[in-house]
Scaffold this motif. Structure first.
Motif, PDB file in Angstrom:
ATOM      1  N   GLU A 213       0.838  -1.199   0.118  1.00  0.00           N
ATOM      2  CA  GLU A 213      -0.131   0.168  -0.040  1.00  0.00           C
ATOM      3  C   GLU A 213       0.804   1.329   0.082  1.00  0.00           C
ATOM      4  O   GLU A 213       0.486   2.207   0.090  1.00  0.00           O
ATOM      5  N   GLY A 214       2.112   1.060   0.117  1.00  0.00           N
ATOM      6  CA  GLY A 214       3.049   2.172   0.092  1.00  0.00           C
ATOM      7  C   GLY A 214       3.069   2.816   1.461  1.00  0.00           C
ATOM      8  O   GLY A 214       3.575   4.098   1.374  1.00  0.00           O
ATOM      9  N   THR A 239       5.534  -3.669  -6.604  1.00  0.00           N
ATOM     10  CA  THR A 239       4.286  -2.259  -6.825  1.00  0.00           C
ATOM     11  C   THR A 239       4.447  -1.830  -8.169  1.00  0.00           C
ATOM     12  O   THR A 239       3.104  -1.695  -8.633  1.00  0.00           O
ATOM     13  N   GLU A 243       1.248  -2.090 -10.459  1.00  0.00           N
ATOM     14  CA  GLU A 243       0.611  -0.830 -10.999  1.00  0.00           C
ATOM     15  C   GLU A 243       0.376  -1.045 -12.712  1.00  0.00           C
ATOM     16  O   GLU A 243      -0.304  -0.508 -12.991  1.00  0.00           O
ATOM     17  N   ASP A 248      -3.341   0.886 -12.221  1.00  0.00           N
ATOM     18  CA  ASP A 248      -3.956   1.847 -11.068  1.00  0.00           C
ATOM     19  C   ASP A 248      -2.928   1.760  -9.824  1.00  0.00           C
ATOM     20  O   ASP A 248      -2.171   0.686  -9.893  1.00  0.00           O
ATOM     21  N   ARG A 249      -3.029   2.406  -8.793  1.00  0.00           N
ATOM     22  CA  ARG A 249      -2.248   2.639  -7.652  1.00  0.00           C
ATOM     23  C   ARG A 249      -2.633   1.175  -6.903  1.00  0.00           C
ATOM     24  O   ARG A 249      -3.615   0.743  -6.714  1.00  0.00           O
ATOM     25  N   ALA A 250      -1.388   0.650  -6.538  1.00  0.00           N
ATOM     26  CA  ALA A 250      -1.843  -0.765  -5.720  1.00  0.00           C
ATOM     27  C   ALA A 250      -2.467  -0.556  -4.512  1.00  0.00           C
ATOM     28  O   ALA A 250      -3.327  -1.473  -4.282  1.00  0.00           O
ATOM     29  N   GLU A 251      -2.319   0.831  -3.902  1.00  0.00           N
ATOM     30  CA  GLU A 251      -3.227   0.933  -2.634  1.00  0.00           C
ATOM     31  C   GLU A 251      -4.656   0.774  -3.190  1.00  0.00           C
ATOM     32  O   GLU A 251      -5.528   0.499  -2.293  1.00  0.00           O
ATOM     33  N   THR A 252      -4.969   1.482  -4.165  1.00  0.00           N
ATOM     34  CA  THR A 252      -6.440   1.580  -4.771  1.00  0.00           C
ATOM     35  C   THR A 252      -7.075   0.190  -5.103  1.00  0.00           C
ATOM     36  O   THR A 252      -7.898  -0.199  -4.639  1.00  0.00           O
TER      37      THR A 252
END
Ligand code: GDP
Ligand code: K
Ligand code: MG
Length: 281
Positions: A213-214, A239, A243, A248-252
């Protein structure tokens, strides 16, 4: 009797302080107000020969690192290591409240859910098989109406049972984040596992998810470990891979998977009433 350290964790305004005051006879201020100091209030309650030391933590929607409240709650859980977390959930807003629950599941803690505002759920005409949801997620769920003191004794009985490893509902589940994310989680877990001190204190799966999630707070936590260079490199590599794959961002992607899990679990156990905020437009 024995002492059980209990942390009350939940979204703002879900009834944590009401529950805390009722259970412990304290008189902390109830209600939604801004400018709250970020600190835990502590008080004790007694039940069946046990002393429950309750910590009323600041309200949070998530255990990320974006607000002082989130960091406070996270550090309280990781550093104070409460014996049992009571996740207070607003029954009139299940989907949003259960997002935090998915993060507690990742942390592999002893959890009991206080399904608070149960009066509002009943009044809305909704039907909720909360016991079925509890079995599905491996967490006992106890309806409460904290503002009236209803359900508190039953809640504490389940806290004691969970503490004593005597609660049949308890089962540790994993939220499945999908094949690609799961592969990245395993890769990182394999590196984290090599540090015995860290895995004795923290769930390696939780740490791996946070890294993807960074989360810089988690990266800092691992800074002294033997594998840190390799971990840092692997986080960047995994990551980037995710992505690129998801665009998309991994967190998203991870957050979406959490919401997908909740939607799936509720679709099997929850039928909204006609006057229900849980009802989709
Ligand atoms: P906190 O922000 O999680 O500490 O929530 P509070 O304890 O301050 O409660 C927020 C509001 O919800 C207050 O107005 C409470 O009186 C009310 N409240 C708490 N529990 C219940 C409940 O079970 N049912 C209903 N209807 N209201 C509640
Ligand atoms: K309310
Ligand atoms: Mg409060």
């Amino acid at each position: 009797g024995r002492t059980i350290n209990v942390a009350l964790v939940g979204n703002p305004n879900c009834g944590k302080t009401s529950l805390f005051n009722l259970a412990s006879g304290s008189h902390e201020r109830v209600g939604n107000y801004s400018g709250v100091t970020v600190e835990a209030k502590e008080a004790t309650a007694h039940r069946g020969g046990y002393t429950l030391r309750l910590a009323d933590l600041p309200g949070t929607y998530s255990i990320t690192e974006y607000t002082p409240e989130e960091l406070y709650v996270r550090r309280h859980i990781l550093e104070q290591m409460p014996d049992v977390v009571v996740n207070v959930v607003d029954a009139s807003n299940l989907e949003r409240n259960l997002f935090l629950t998915t993060q507690l599941i990742d942390m592999n803690l002893k959890v009991v859910i206080a399904l608070n505002m149960y009066d509002e759920l009943t009044a809305s005409g909704a039907k909720f098989d909360y016991e079925a949801l509890g079995r599905m997620i491996g967490i006992p769920i106890v309806p409460t109406v904290a503002s009236k003191g209803e359900g508190i004794d039953g809640l504490f009985d389940r806290v004691i049972a969970v503490f004593e490893d005597n609660e049949p509902t308890v089962r540790h589940i994993h939220i499945n984040y999908g094949e690609d994310i799961e592969r990245s989680i395993s890769t990182l877990q394999n590196l984290i596992w090599q540090d015995c001190d860290i895995v004795a204190h923290y769930s390696s799966r939780y740490l791996a998810i946070k890294l993807l999630e960074g989360d810089r707070d988690t990266l800092r936590l691992l800074e002294g470990t033997a594998n840190f260079g390799k971990i840092e490199e692997t986080v960047a590599h995994e990551t980037a891979r995710l992505e690129k794959f998801y665009n998309d961002r991994a967190e998203t992607v991870i957050a979406n998977a959490r919401y997908g899990f909740i939607a799936g679990a509720l679709s099997e156990t929850f039928t909204p009433g006609t006057a229900d905020k849980n009802r989709k437009a």
